[in-house]
Structure formats: structure tokens, C-alpha cells
Scaffold this motif. Structure first.
Motif, PDB file in Angstrom:
ATOM      1  N   LEU A   1      -0.110 -18.864  -6.048  1.00  0.00           N
ATOM      2  CA  LEU A   1      -0.119 -19.474  -4.720  1.00  0.00           C
ATOM      3  C   LEU A   1       0.762 -20.717  -4.708  1.00  0.00           C
ATOM      4  CD1 LEU A   1      -2.569 -17.542  -4.641  1.00  0.00           C
ATOM      5  CD2 LEU A   1      -3.709 -19.203  -3.179  1.00  0.00           C
ATOM      6  N   ILE A   2       1.660 -20.779  -3.739  1.00  0.00           N
ATOM      7  CA  ILE A   2       2.631 -21.875  -3.653  1.00  0.00           C
ATOM      8  C   ILE A   2       1.961 -23.159  -3.181  1.00  0.00           C
ATOM      9  CG2 ILE A   2       4.715 -22.693  -2.476  1.00  0.00           C
ATOM     10  CD1 ILE A   2       5.576 -19.797  -2.173  1.00  0.00           C
ATOM     11  N   GLY A   3       2.415 -24.281  -3.734  1.00  0.00           N
ATOM     12  CA  GLY A   3       2.096 -25.593  -3.182  1.00  0.00           C
ATOM     13  C   GLY A   3       0.762 -26.176  -3.556  1.00  0.00           C
ATOM     14  N   ILE A   4      -0.026 -25.455  -4.388  1.00  0.00           N
ATOM     15  CA  ILE A   4      -1.345 -25.955  -4.751  1.00  0.00           C
ATOM     16  C   ILE A   4      -1.587 -25.758  -6.245  1.00  0.00           C
ATOM     17  CG2 ILE A   4      -2.206 -25.374  -2.453  1.00  0.00           C
ATOM     18  CD1 ILE A   4      -3.812 -23.097  -3.801  1.00  0.00           C
ATOM     19  N   ASP A   5      -2.576 -26.473  -6.763  1.00  0.00           N
ATOM     20  CA  ASP A   5      -2.939 -26.344  -8.170  1.00  0.00           C
ATOM     21  C   ASP A   5      -4.448 -26.509  -8.291  1.00  0.00           C
ATOM     22  OD1 ASP A   5      -2.394 -26.068 -10.943  1.00  0.00           O
ATOM     23  OD2 ASP A   5      -2.571 -28.228 -11.207  1.00  0.00           O
ATOM     24  N   ALA A   6      -5.109 -25.493  -8.833  1.00  0.00           N
ATOM     25  CA  ALA A   6      -6.547 -25.545  -9.072  1.00  0.00           C
ATOM     26  C   ALA A   6      -6.806 -25.921 -10.525  1.00  0.00           C
ATOM     27  CB  ALA A   6      -7.180 -24.192  -8.752  1.00  0.00           C
ATOM     28  N   PRO A   7      -7.975 -26.446 -10.847  1.00  0.00           N
ATOM     29  CA  PRO A   7      -8.294 -26.761 -12.250  1.00  0.00           C
ATOM     30  C   PRO A   7      -8.229 -25.510 -13.122  1.00  0.00           C
ATOM     31  CG  PRO A   7      -9.908 -27.728 -10.754  1.00  0.00           C
ATOM     32  CD  PRO A   7      -9.072 -26.813  -9.929  1.00  0.00           C
ATOM     33  N   GLU A   8      -7.876 -25.701 -14.373  1.00  0.00           N
ATOM     34  CA  GLU A   8      -7.822 -24.577 -15.309  1.00  0.00           C
ATOM     35  C   GLU A   8      -9.226 -23.999 -15.520  1.00  0.00           C
ATOM     36  OE1 GLU A   8      -5.179 -23.202 -16.893  1.00  0.00           O
ATOM     37  OE2 GLU A   8      -3.787 -24.512 -15.814  1.00  0.00           O
ATOM     38  N   SER A   9      -9.336 -22.675 -15.491  1.00  0.00           N
ATOM     39  CA  SER A   9     -10.644 -22.034 -15.649  1.00  0.00           C
ATOM     40  C   SER A   9     -10.894 -21.529 -17.069  1.00  0.00           C
ATOM     41  CB  SER A   9     -10.778 -20.862 -14.665  1.00  0.00           C
ATOM     42  OG  SER A   9      -9.764 -19.902 -14.883  1.00  0.00           O
ATOM     43  N   THR A  10      -9.910 -21.687 -17.946  1.00  0.00           N
ATOM     44  CA  THR A  10     -10.074 -21.343 -19.361  1.00  0.00           C
ATOM     45  C   THR A  10      -9.570 -22.488 -20.212  1.00  0.00           C
ATOM     46  OG1 THR A  10      -7.913 -20.229 -19.415  1.00  0.00           O
ATOM     47  CG2 THR A  10      -9.846 -18.854 -18.972  1.00  0.00           C
TER      48      THR A  10
END
Length: 231
Positions: free
Chosen positions: A50-59
Motif C-alpha cells: 500500500l502506497i504512502g503508509i507504513d504499519a508496524p512490523e508484525s514479525t
């Protein structure tokens, strides 16, 4: 103005305020799998970032700041999975179509009568924006794909102000069980454990990245004042 016209005002106002995709929407495409909070696998396209966003790493990996980030990453992944479960999405590309890992880079849309995006006379939710609004992703702008960067930045400010998602609002975003021992940890950094000064620490001195920062930020980890340290 007649009563009938007055009754149409909310609908007309919604149309005026609605957003419109700037690029062409392709689809619908089936969602095969949610990889993490900002990556999915779509039928015929494979992995899509997904462009333009960053979620926390899940691993846990070399980019992960610690167990707290993984916990938040799993919640972000779960939020995205609930949003997309059994659904098909429409895909909008930007200037750069793939990243260095050969993943497709895209904005994803779900048809939804509650959505604030209008295309072809139908309403949509933009998945990228919904993740930021819910507090499960933050803006991550990588040129030349900057089409909705300002929109994500404003949504992130509102999410932090409301304390939603990873910014601390709602039961679902809080750790289960007893609170961690915060003895010796500066309260300006509630999701990681960093001792108060002295000495004054820099980002290179700690293992954490992209963590929540509250005023007064004694170590000055949040240089741009967006509430996120060591980005």
C-alpha cells in the motif's frame, strides 16, 4: 428554497466534499491474503504494498524495534484483515508501479455506501487512508508516489489527537495483562523503555524505531514534531 431542496442539501454537500481518485481504478480484484498491516496479496497481481503508509512490523526481524512493535503490527494486520475479509478491491497505481522487491505499489479501494470517495457514481473507502485514520499506520512518503501524501499526514494528526489504534486509544490497542514495569523508563516514550537523561541519547544509541513520543521529548528523538521518534 423549498422543503424538497432543503432535504437534498446534505446529499449535495456530501457530493461537494467527497474525494475522487486521481488515477484510473482497475478491478474488482479478489483479496487472497493479508500479509501484514500494509501489504496484501491480490489475485493476478501477487504481493501489493500500500502506497504512502507504513504499519508496524508484525514479525520480529532486523527492522523491528521490539515485542511492542510486533504486538501493534499484529493488531494492524488484524484490522486490515477484518476490513478486507471476503472482499474484492479496486486498484489505483501511481507514478512508480513496483518497488525494489517487485511488489505492486497501489492505493486500494472498497465499494462502500459510507465511503467518502466517489468514482463512477459509486462510493468507496480507500484502504490506505482508513488504516491511517484508525491509527494502525502512519504516513510514509516515497517519491515519486506522493499523490495523497498531504491527506495521510492530516489523517495521522487526527488519529494521534484522538489516541486511536497504536496511538493508545481503545481497549483493542492496549496490551493485555499487567502493565509492564516502567521503572527507569522515561514517560515521554510510553511504548519503549528509554532512560531519562543524562546522558542525552541519539537514535543511534537505542534499538527502537518509529515509536510513540510525548512532550517534552527530553532526548529530542522526534525532530519533526509528528509524535513519532527515530523514523
Amino acid at each position: 428554497m423549498g422543503l424538497r431542496a432543503l432535504g437534498l442539501l446534505p446529499w449535495l454537500l456530501a457530493l461537494v466534499l467527497a474525494l475522487a481518485p486521481e488515477g484510473r481504478l482497475q478491478g474488482p480484484v479478489a483479496v487472497l491474503r493479508v500479509v501484514d498491516g500494509d501489504t496484501v496479496e491480490l489475485q493476478g497481481l501477487g504481493p501489493v504494498r500500500l502506497i504512502g503508509i507504513d504499519a508496524p512490523e508484525s514479525t520480529s526481524n532486523h527492522r523491528t524495534s521490539g515485542p511492542e512493535e510486533v504486538r501493534l503490527g499484529l493488531e494492524a494486520k488484524a484490522f486490515l484483515a477484518r476490513l478486507l475479509q471476503g472482499r474484492k478491491v479496486w486498484v489505483e497505481l501511481d507514478a512508480q508501479e513496483r518497488d525494489r522487491y517487485r511488489r505492486v505499489l497501489a492505493y486500494l479501494y472498497l465499494e462502500d455506501p459510507r465511503g467518502d470517495w466517489i468514482h463512477g457514481g459509486r462510493r468507496f473507502l480507500q484502504v490506505n487512508l482508513e488504516l491511517v485514520r484508525a491509527g494502525w499506520a502512519e504516513p510514509y512518503t516515497v517519491p515519486p508516489n506522493v499523490r495523497y501524501a498531504a491527506l495521510y499526514l492530516q489523517a495521522a494528526r487526527e488519529a494521534r489527537a484522538k489516541g486511536v489504534g497504536m496511538w493508545g486509544g481503545g481497549q483493542a490497542s492496549r496490551p493485555q495483562g499487567p502493565a509492564p514495569d516502567r521503572k527507569g523508563c522515561d514517560p515521554a516514550y510510553p511504548t519503549v523503555c528509554v532512560p531519562p537523561p543524562p546522558p542525552d541519547l541519539d537514535c543511534k544509541d537505542i534499538p527502537y524505531r518509529r515509536f510513540k513520543v510525548l512532550p517534552p521529548d527530553p532526548h529530542h528523538f522526534d525532530r519533526d514534531g509528528d509524535g513519532v521518534g527515530c523514523e
